[in-house]
Write a protein that holds these residues in place. Structure first.
Motif, PDB file in Angstrom:
ATOM      1  N   THR A  53     -26.961 -34.657   4.915  1.00 45.62           N
ATOM      2  CA  THR A  53     -26.400 -34.182   6.183  1.00 45.62           C
ATOM      3  C   THR A  53     -26.830 -35.144   7.284  1.00 45.62           C
ATOM      4  O   THR A  53     -27.795 -35.904   7.123  1.00 45.62           O
ATOM      5  CB  THR A  53     -26.893 -32.772   6.545  1.00 45.62           C
ATOM      6  N   GLU A  67     -19.924 -38.424   7.803  1.00 43.24           N
ATOM      7  CA  GLU A  67     -21.091 -37.525   7.838  1.00 43.24           C
ATOM      8  C   GLU A  67     -22.402 -38.288   7.730  1.00 43.24           C
ATOM      9  O   GLU A  67     -23.303 -38.107   8.533  1.00 43.24           O
ATOM     10  CB  GLU A  67     -20.985 -36.503   6.707  1.00 43.24           C
ATOM     11  N   THR A  68     -22.513 -39.168   6.742  1.00 44.01           N
ATOM     12  CA  THR A  68     -23.776 -39.896   6.542  1.00 44.01           C
ATOM     13  C   THR A  68     -23.561 -41.377   6.258  1.00 44.01           C
ATOM     14  O   THR A  68     -24.531 -42.099   6.007  1.00 44.01           O
ATOM     15  CB  THR A  68     -24.570 -39.287   5.359  1.00 44.01           C
TER      16      THR A  68
END
Length: 226
Positions: free
Chosen positions: A88, A174-175
């Motif tokens: 995350t 997201e990452t």
């Protein structure tokens, strides 16, 4: 937004948040390390500097265990209803804060150690509280250290690879940060895209560091003249 620009934005966002958090977290740590004679000072300094010598994959591995579903941190975040942090953006922030900690603390510690004790004593005789003395005396004197700490932390976070790959993986939007995107392009033989991202990071890093040296040079010359 194209995938490349999405990756650039995510990387800048991560570096900005990490730098802001570390300036808040690292300042009291650096002040204590610079001014304290406590026996824990050296062990704490060693812990702070550990990311400088520890392989990023080792740090990332243990953070993955701690923040995973079976880890202490992971159990706490799950109990609070936050889920687990690995893979995350929040997990990236936590990992980046830990990995970039010495790049904030050490420049601040060095500049705090040079603060004239006499000036603090004079401020105390004027009934300035410790907090007042810090903001009115220490911070103005430590401007070069704050600038160096902020720039080095930001630039270092931009180039993180091992830790962010271990904790965040490679999830687009997201990452997936710039360093991971470059690695991904090289693995798939997309050298043109890798050159574009790597060259952009190279030019940006050079400009940032050159600006830092020029500003610090002017500040130091001003201090010498005054």
């Amino acid at each position: 937004m194209s995938p490349e620009w999405q990756t650039v934005w995510l990387t800048l966002k991560l570096a900005g948040i990490t730098t802001a958090l570390l300036m808040v977290i690292g300042t009291p740590i650096a002040w204590w390390l610079a001014r304290s004679d406590h026996w824990l000072r050296q062990p704490v300094a060693a812990v702070v500097a550990l990311p400088l010598v520890l392989p990023p994959t080792v740090l990332g591995f243990y953070l993955l265990l701690l923040m995973g579903p079976e880890g202490i941190v992971g159990t706490m975040t799950t109990t609070l209803g936050l889920g687990t942090l690995p893979f995350t953006f929040a997990g990236l922030v936590v990992a980046s804060v830990i990995y970039s900690l010495p790049f904030t603390v050490q420049p601040l510690q060095n500049v705090f150690a040079t603060v004239n004790e006499r000036m603090l004593e004079v401020a105390a005789t004027l009934r300035a509280s410790p907090l007042d003395r810090f903001f009115s005396v220490v911070i103005p004197l430590a401007r070069p250290g704050f600038l160096t700490a902020a720039v080095l932390t930001f630039a270092h976070t931009l180039g993180e690879f091992g830790v962010v790959l271990m904790i965040g993986g490679n999830i687009p939007g997201e990452t997936r940060v710039l360093s991971v995107a470059i690695y991904d392009h090289v693995e798939t033989l997309q050298y043109g895209k890798a050159h574009l991202l790597a060259g952009g990071m190279l030019v940006f890093s050079f400009i940032v560091l050159l600006t830092l040296y020029l500003i610090n040079g002017r500040l130091n010359n001003g201090n010498l003249k005054s």
